[in-house]
Design a protein around this motif. Structure first.
Motif, PDB file in Angstrom:
ATOM      1  N   MET A 106       0.803  -1.213   0.000  1.00  0.00           N
ATOM      2  CA  MET A 106       0.000   0.000   0.000  1.00  0.00           C
ATOM      3  C   MET A 106       0.838   1.265   0.000  1.00  0.00           C
ATOM      4  O   MET A 106       0.606   2.189  -0.774  1.00  0.00           O
ATOM      5  CB  MET A 106      -0.948  -0.001   1.217  1.00  0.00           C
ATOM      6  CG  MET A 106      -1.993  -1.092   1.160  1.00  0.00           C
ATOM      7  SD  MET A 106      -3.101  -0.880  -0.259  1.00  0.00           S
ATOM      8  CE  MET A 106      -4.235  -2.234   0.023  1.00  0.00           C
ATOM      9  N   SER A 107       1.848   1.335   0.865  1.00  0.00           N
ATOM     10  CA  SER A 107       2.614   2.568   1.015  1.00  0.00           C
ATOM     11  C   SER A 107       3.799   2.674   0.079  1.00  0.00           C
ATOM     12  O   SER A 107       4.309   3.763  -0.154  1.00  0.00           O
ATOM     13  CB  SER A 107       3.097   2.689   2.467  1.00  0.00           C
ATOM     14  OG  SER A 107       3.967   1.615   2.791  1.00  0.00           O
ATOM     15  N   LYS A 146       1.894  19.619  22.591  1.00  0.00           N
ATOM     16  CA  LYS A 146       1.905  19.988  21.184  1.00  0.00           C
ATOM     17  C   LYS A 146       0.827  19.214  20.434  1.00  0.00           C
ATOM     18  O   LYS A 146       0.288  18.227  20.919  1.00  0.00           O
ATOM     19  CB  LYS A 146       3.278  19.721  20.561  1.00  0.00           C
ATOM     20  CG  LYS A 146       4.377  20.594  21.149  1.00  0.00           C
ATOM     21  CD  LYS A 146       5.701  20.393  20.435  1.00  0.00           C
ATOM     22  CE  LYS A 146       6.771  21.304  21.008  1.00  0.00           C
ATOM     23  NZ  LYS A 146       8.070  21.137  20.314  1.00  0.00           N
ATOM     24  N   LEU A 147       0.543  19.699  19.248  1.00  0.00           N
ATOM     25  CA  LEU A 147      -0.489  19.102  18.401  1.00  0.00           C
ATOM     26  C   LEU A 147       0.184  18.333  17.273  1.00  0.00           C
ATOM     27  O   LEU A 147       1.055  18.862  16.583  1.00  0.00           O
ATOM     28  CB  LEU A 147      -1.391  20.198  17.830  1.00  0.00           C
ATOM     29  CG  LEU A 147      -2.463  19.766  16.823  1.00  0.00           C
ATOM     30  CD1 LEU A 147      -3.517  18.923  17.523  1.00  0.00           C
ATOM     31  CD2 LEU A 147      -3.094  20.984  16.167  1.00  0.00           C
ATOM     32  N   VAL A 148      -0.222  17.088  17.090  1.00  0.00           N
ATOM     33  CA  VAL A 148       0.354  16.246  16.045  1.00  0.00           C
ATOM     34  C   VAL A 148      -0.652  16.137  14.907  1.00  0.00           C
ATOM     35  O   VAL A 148      -1.816  15.810  15.119  1.00  0.00           O
ATOM     36  CB  VAL A 148       0.698  14.836  16.576  1.00  0.00           C
ATOM     37  CG1 VAL A 148       1.276  13.969  15.461  1.00  0.00           C
ATOM     38  CG2 VAL A 148       1.692  14.945  17.725  1.00  0.00           C
ATOM     39  N   ILE A 149      -0.196  16.429  13.686  1.00  0.00           N
ATOM     40  CA  ILE A 149      -1.020  16.316  12.493  1.00  0.00           C
ATOM     41  C   ILE A 149      -0.666  15.011  11.787  1.00  0.00           C
ATOM     42  O   ILE A 149       0.504  14.752  11.503  1.00  0.00           O
ATOM     43  CB  ILE A 149      -0.805  17.501  11.535  1.00  0.00           C
ATOM     44  CG1 ILE A 149      -1.031  18.824  12.263  1.00  0.00           C
ATOM     45  CG2 ILE A 149      -1.710  17.385  10.322  1.00  0.00           C
ATOM     46  CD1 ILE A 149      -2.438  19.049  12.721  1.00  0.00           C
ATOM     47  N   HIS A 150      -1.661  14.180  11.516  1.00  0.00           N
ATOM     48  CA  HIS A 150      -1.461  12.928  10.792  1.00  0.00           C
ATOM     49  C   HIS A 150      -2.035  13.058   9.385  1.00  0.00           C
ATOM     50  O   HIS A 150      -3.080  13.688   9.184  1.00  0.00           O
ATOM     51  CB  HIS A 150      -2.158  11.763  11.498  1.00  0.00           C
ATOM     52  CG  HIS A 150      -1.686  11.522  12.901  1.00  0.00           C
ATOM     53  ND1 HIS A 150      -0.698  10.623  13.215  1.00  0.00           N
ATOM     54  CD2 HIS A 150      -2.070  12.073  14.075  1.00  0.00           C
ATOM     55  CE1 HIS A 150      -0.494  10.626  14.516  1.00  0.00           C
ATOM     56  NE2 HIS A 150      -1.322  11.502  15.062  1.00  0.00           N
ATOM     57  N   GLU A 204      -2.404   3.795   6.001  1.00  0.00           N
ATOM     58  CA  GLU A 204      -1.900   4.091   7.330  1.00  0.00           C
ATOM     59  C   GLU A 204      -1.964   5.590   7.588  1.00  0.00           C
ATOM     60  O   GLU A 204      -1.915   6.406   6.668  1.00  0.00           O
ATOM     61  CB  GLU A 204      -0.439   3.624   7.484  1.00  0.00           C
ATOM     62  CG  GLU A 204      -0.242   2.135   7.366  1.00  0.00           C
ATOM     63  CD  GLU A 204       1.228   1.767   7.505  1.00  0.00           C
ATOM     64  OE1 GLU A 204       2.070   2.678   7.430  1.00  0.00           O
ATOM     65  OE2 GLU A 204       1.522   0.580   7.692  1.00  0.00           O
ATOM     66  N   TRP A 205      -2.068   5.940   8.869  1.00  0.00           N
ATOM     67  CA  TRP A 205      -1.941   7.319   9.310  1.00  0.00           C
ATOM     68  C   TRP A 205      -0.527   7.522   9.829  1.00  0.00           C
ATOM     69  O   TRP A 205      -0.063   6.742  10.667  1.00  0.00           O
ATOM     70  CB  TRP A 205      -2.946   7.640  10.411  1.00  0.00           C
ATOM     71  CG  TRP A 205      -4.378   7.614   9.991  1.00  0.00           C
ATOM     72  CD1 TRP A 205      -5.290   6.633  10.225  1.00  0.00           C
ATOM     73  CD2 TRP A 205      -5.077   8.630   9.265  1.00  0.00           C
ATOM     74  NE1 TRP A 205      -6.508   6.962   9.691  1.00  0.00           N
ATOM     75  CE2 TRP A 205      -6.410   8.194   9.094  1.00  0.00           C
ATOM     76  CE3 TRP A 205      -4.707   9.872   8.740  1.00  0.00           C
ATOM     77  CZ2 TRP A 205      -7.371   8.949   8.430  1.00  0.00           C
ATOM     78  CZ3 TRP A 205      -5.660  10.620   8.077  1.00  0.00           C
ATOM     79  CH2 TRP A 205      -6.970  10.166   7.925  1.00  0.00           C
ATOM     80  N   ARG A 206       0.144   8.564   9.332  1.00  0.00           N
ATOM     81  CA  ARG A 206       1.502   8.851   9.792  1.00  0.00           C
ATOM     82  C   ARG A 206       1.615  10.321  10.181  1.00  0.00           C
ATOM     83  O   ARG A 206       0.994  11.184   9.554  1.00  0.00           O
ATOM     84  CB  ARG A 206       2.527   8.545   8.698  1.00  0.00           C
ATOM     85  CG  ARG A 206       2.656   7.069   8.375  1.00  0.00           C
ATOM     86  CD  ARG A 206       3.843   6.819   7.480  1.00  0.00           C
ATOM     87  NE  ARG A 206       3.969   5.422   7.093  1.00  0.00           N
ATOM     88  CZ  ARG A 206       4.945   4.949   6.332  1.00  0.00           C
ATOM     89  NH1 ARG A 206       5.870   5.772   5.865  1.00  0.00           N
ATOM     90  NH2 ARG A 206       4.998   3.676   6.027  1.00  0.00           N
ATOM     91  N   ASP A 208     -12.299   3.710  -2.387  1.00  0.00           N
ATOM     92  CA  ASP A 208     -13.286   3.467  -1.335  1.00  0.00           C
ATOM     93  C   ASP A 208     -12.769   2.501  -0.277  1.00  0.00           C
ATOM     94  O   ASP A 208     -12.969   2.711   0.919  1.00  0.00           O
ATOM     95  CB  ASP A 208     -14.584   2.920  -1.941  1.00  0.00           C
ATOM     96  CG  ASP A 208     -15.351   3.974  -2.722  1.00  0.00           C
ATOM     97  OD1 ASP A 208     -15.002   5.163  -2.594  1.00  0.00           O
ATOM     98  OD2 ASP A 208     -16.284   3.606  -3.465  1.00  0.00           O
ATOM     99  N   ASP A 209     -12.099   1.428  -0.720  1.00  0.00           N
ATOM    100  CA  ASP A 209     -11.637   0.437   0.254  1.00  0.00           C
ATOM    101  C   ASP A 209     -10.576   1.025   1.178  1.00  0.00           C
ATOM    102  O   ASP A 209     -10.567   0.756   2.387  1.00  0.00           O
ATOM    103  CB  ASP A 209     -11.104  -0.802  -0.475  1.00  0.00           C
ATOM    104  CG  ASP A 209     -10.020  -0.474  -1.485  1.00  0.00           C
ATOM    105  OD1 ASP A 209      -9.868   0.720  -1.832  1.00  0.00           O
ATOM    106  OD2 ASP A 209      -9.315  -1.404  -1.935  1.00  0.00           O
ATOM    107  N   LYS A 210      -9.675   1.858   0.623  1.00  0.00           N
ATOM    108  CA  LYS A 210      -8.668   2.489   1.469  1.00  0.00           C
ATOM    109  C   LYS A 210      -9.311   3.481   2.429  1.00  0.00           C
ATOM    110  O   LYS A 210      -8.887   3.610   3.592  1.00  0.00           O
ATOM    111  CB  LYS A 210      -7.628   3.195   0.606  1.00  0.00           C
ATOM    112  CG  LYS A 210      -6.760   2.254  -0.225  1.00  0.00           C
ATOM    113  CD  LYS A 210      -5.718   3.034  -1.000  1.00  0.00           C
ATOM    114  CE  LYS A 210      -4.852   2.097  -1.850  1.00  0.00           C
ATOM    115  NZ  LYS A 210      -3.842   2.844  -2.633  1.00  0.00           N
ATOM    116  N   LEU A 211     -10.342   4.196   1.952  1.00  0.00           N
ATOM    117  CA  LEU A 211     -11.034   5.148   2.809  1.00  0.00           C
ATOM    118  C   LEU A 211     -11.711   4.437   3.972  1.00  0.00           C
ATOM    119  O   LEU A 211     -11.660   4.913   5.120  1.00  0.00           O
ATOM    120  CB  LEU A 211     -12.068   5.916   1.983  1.00  0.00           C
ATOM    121  CG  LEU A 211     -12.856   7.000   2.710  1.00  0.00           C
ATOM    122  CD1 LEU A 211     -11.926   8.098   3.205  1.00  0.00           C
ATOM    123  CD2 LEU A 211     -13.926   7.582   1.802  1.00  0.00           C
TER     124      LEU A 211
END
Length: 426
Positions: free
Chosen positions: A120-121, A158-162, A168-170, A256-259
């Motif tokens: 995927m990545s 602090k605020l982390v943005i993914h 995946e969320w990174r 759609d499947d990844k979402l």
């Protein structure tokens, strides 16, 4: 011939003996790059290598790292105005490295499989293997806990943005300083209503479970550009110690499947933010300027929000500048539970923002409290009069005006920033 046979047998015996001895005396721990500890450990090594050791005391009380092979990890942040910034981090590269942790020597071997990639990545498979004496294997959990604490310490306050990488969320970029929620000036009562609703939702997990209601909440913030929609969401996330997962529905390769997978695996204590949702689905087909049509369908997005396959324990925020362009199916109750108008500056908002800018700092320049109050009242009247004529000014425009000018200059030139716009109800 006998001598050769003897030497061969001796060599094989030595190999077997070494292998057996290694199995009995050594223990290895493998960490692959799919595991969260992978990033934590590399960051821990980079941190320890950056601190110089001082004599033998450091070998016994503090970790000691020796690494001659380094890799660079570059993070680039591209802003909407075209500018960008880059951050560089040096970590242990592929190869062998050595550390001394609490008196125990460990070999660290980082390997990268260049012939195969994650499906995927598209990132190569990597592993880090730690090897030490069997008697010291109890140090592995301690080392990993220390690495995690170091990572969390860097994000504390602090605020982390993914962002989405495949399925995946990174983390994107470096953790950002939290913005005080009081710094975002909205119409009185708006911020309090949203914050109160979220806190109530977070406290009623069992209430939802007892009634068989999916534990998720949806918010829609709509209004003209520059009114503070995104800024408020960032400040709200910071005040609740939440992160933000930024979802771009126009991203190439997002289907759609990844979402489904992304929305079903949102990191804990995170808001999902979908900005300018009207631009993604102003029609039921998503097409960019260059003619590219996304494989995320409108029905797929709706099912990901509240369909059978949708995840739970999720808070999603959507923003739009044109709420009238949204399909009614998207903003119906159950998908959007709270809809709030974040409008242009009202007279009260303008006055509050003015006093926050000039209430303290300008007094040093000789402006008294009475003068600040007098000028802020004048600004409030100007905004009111312009609104009666159908002219509005955004909070972003006012903020930029106050940053560039002193109090007198700001009040003298503010009328030039008003634009004719249909007045939405406040």
């Amino acid at each position: 011939m006998a001598l050769g046979v003897g030497l061969t047998a001796l060599r094989q015996g030595a190999v077997l003996g070494t292998t057996a001895l290694r199995r009995r005396l050594l223990v290895s721990l493998e960490i692959n790059n799919k595991d969260k500890s992978y990033e934590w450990f590399l960051a821990w090594m980079a941190h320890q290598a950056g601190e110089p050791s001082k004599g033998n005391v450091a070998l016994r009380s503090a970790p000691w790292v020796r690494s001659h092979q380094l890799s660079v990890e570059t993070t680039v942040e591209q802003r909407k105005n075209g500018s960008s910034s880059a951050a560089f981090k040096l970590v242990a590269g592929p190869g062998n490295h050595y550390i001394n942790y609490k008196g125990a020597w460990m070999q660290v071997k980082r390997e990268r499989e260049t012939r195969s990639m994650q499906l995927m990545s598209g990132v190569p498979w990597e592993t880090v293997t730690l090897t030490t004496l069997s008697r010291d294997q109890n140090l592995f959990p301690q080392l990993l806990s220390e690495a995690r604490e170091l990572a969390m310490r860097g994000q504390e306050g602090k605020l982390v943005i993914h962002t989405a990488w495949g399925i995946e969320w990174r983390p994107f970029g470096q953790p950002r300083q939290k913005r005080p929620i009081q710094s975002v000036v909205l119409e009185p009562g708006v911020a309090q209503r949203i914050e109160s609703d979220i806190k109530t939702f977070l406290e009623r997990r069992q209430w939802y479970a007892d009634r068989g209601i999916p534990y998720r909440r949806g918010y829609l913030l709509h209004g003209p550009p520059g009114s503070g929609k995104t800024s408020f969401i960032q400040a709200l996330a910071g005040s609740l110690s939440y992160d933000i997962c930024l979802l771009n529905l126009s991203e190439r390769g997002l289907a759609d499947d990844k979402l489904f997978h992304l929305l079903s695996n949102v990191p804990e204590r995170s808001f999902v933010l979908v900005e300018d949702v009207d631009a993604a689905f102003n029609k039921r087909v998503q097409t960019s300027e260059d003619g590219y049509q996304s494989s995320v369908t409108f029905s797929g997005f709706l099912n990901a929000l509240d369909g059978v396959a949708s995840g739970e324990e999720r808070i999603i925020f959507m923003t739009t500048n044109h709420v009238e362009k949204l399909d009614p199916a998207l903003i119906r109750p159950g998908r959007v539970d709270i809809s709030e108008l974040i409008n242009d500056a009202s007279p009260k908002q303008a006055r509050i923002l003015f006093e926050r800018f000039y209430g303290e700092g300008e007094r040093v320049a000789g402006i008294s409290n009475k003068e600040v109050e007098k000028i802020s009242e004048q600004l409030e009247n100007i905004v009111h009069d312009e609104m009666q004529n159908g002219r509005r000014i955004s909070m972003a425009a006012l903020q930029g005006l106050f940053i560039r000018n002193n109090a007198q200059e700001a009040i003298a030139t503010c009328r030039d920033l008003f634009t004719t716009r249909t007045i939405a109800p406040l």
